[in-house]
Write an enzyme that holds these catalytic residues in place. Structure first.
Site, PDB file in Angstrom:
ATOM      1  N   ILE A 132      18.507 -64.805  18.692  1.00 16.28           N
ATOM      2  CA  ILE A 132      18.138 -64.021  17.512  1.00 16.28           C
ATOM      3  C   ILE A 132      19.025 -64.608  16.419  1.00 16.28           C
ATOM      4  O   ILE A 132      20.226 -64.337  16.374  1.00 16.28           O
ATOM      5  CB  ILE A 132      18.394 -62.509  17.702  1.00 16.28           C
ATOM      6  N   PRO A 133      18.462 -65.455  15.568  1.00 20.93           N
ATOM      7  CA  PRO A 133      19.277 -66.358  14.737  1.00 20.93           C
ATOM      8  C   PRO A 133      19.928 -65.727  13.513  1.00 20.93           C
ATOM      9  O   PRO A 133      19.641 -66.084  12.367  1.00 20.93           O
ATOM     10  CB  PRO A 133      18.247 -67.424  14.331  1.00 20.93           C
ATOM     11  N   CYS A 134      20.877 -64.824  13.744  1.00 21.34           N
ATOM     12  CA  CYS A 134      21.564 -64.159  12.632  1.00 21.34           C
ATOM     13  C   CYS A 134      22.369 -65.143  11.790  1.00 21.34           C
ATOM     14  O   CYS A 134      22.686 -64.840  10.642  1.00 21.34           O
ATOM     15  CB  CYS A 134      22.449 -63.026  13.153  1.00 21.34           C
ATOM     16  N   HIS A 135      22.661 -66.317  12.331  1.00 25.56           N
ATOM     17  CA  HIS A 135      23.377 -67.323  11.546  1.00 25.56           C
ATOM     18  C   HIS A 135      22.521 -67.836  10.386  1.00 25.56           C
ATOM     19  O   HIS A 135      23.036 -68.448   9.463  1.00 25.56           O
ATOM     20  CB  HIS A 135      23.824 -68.488  12.441  1.00 25.56           C
ATOM     21  N   ARG A 136      21.226 -67.546  10.403  1.00 26.10           N
ATOM     22  CA  ARG A 136      20.318 -67.999   9.350  1.00 26.10           C
ATOM     23  C   ARG A 136      20.205 -66.994   8.201  1.00 26.10           C
ATOM     24  O   ARG A 136      19.387 -67.175   7.303  1.00 26.10           O
ATOM     25  CB  ARG A 136      18.941 -68.282   9.944  1.00 26.10           C
TER      26      ARG A 136
END
Length: 178
Positions: A132-136
């Site tokens: 779940i790409p929260c870094h984006r």
């Protein structure tokens, strides 16, 4: 929950899964013992990864090597998470390799720009970073904003750099890496 750890070019990752799907991803930490301790919280025990987890491990290894990877088909166990967090994570799953958004853009997509802080809280509580790409998710000024994984914003910047994203780009150019 069953767990495993495995080495990558970025360091040792930790994964946890249930019968429903992936439940936990721990990004590399300089202290591998601390990573293993965090992975085992809540009664989780080391297990033999099923084929789908082995496949995921291979994709994470590819990601760490800078290869564009799509995690959208990974089964997720989001049980026990607040409804708003699940909605935010579902929205975020639509952002692929090298694509970014802001907390405000996500809040608007979820129904109210006033939810920006709630989006930030959901990202900070994300149990499966990278997948779940929260870094984006960036601050409105195009800067990294917060990141609760080991290494903080520096880790976020490193992950985005792997994807060809330059932090601090003018907001209209974020998705293009200018």
């Amino acid at each position: 929950m069953e767990t495993t750890t495995f080495p990558t070019a970025l360091g040792v990752f930790g994964l946890g899964w249930t019968e429903t799907g992936l439940a936990r991803v721990l990004l590399p930490d300089d202290d591998e013992a601390a990573l293993r301790e965090r992975l085992g919280r809540g009664g989780a025990e080391a297990g033999d990864p099923p084929i789908w987890v082995e496949t995921l491990m291979g994709r994470i290894e590819d990601y760490a090597d800078g290869i564009a990877v799509d995690f959208s088909g990974v089964p997720l166990d989001l049980s026990g998470l607040p409804e708003f967090h699940r909605r935010a994570y579902q929205l975020l799953l639509g952002y692929g390799w090298g694509q970014v958004t802001t907390y405000g853009e996500m809040a608007r997509a979820l129904g109210d720009v006033g939810l920006s802080r709630a989006v930030g809280q959901a990202m900070g509580a994300n149990p499966m970073p990278l997948v779940i790409p929260c870094h984006r998710v960036l601050a409105s000024n195009g800067k990294a904003g917060g990141f609760s994984a080991p290494g903080g914003a520096a880790t976020k910047q490193k992950m985005l750099a792997l994807e060809g994203v330059t932090i601090g780009a003018p907001p209209g150019q974020l998705n293009f890496g200018f």
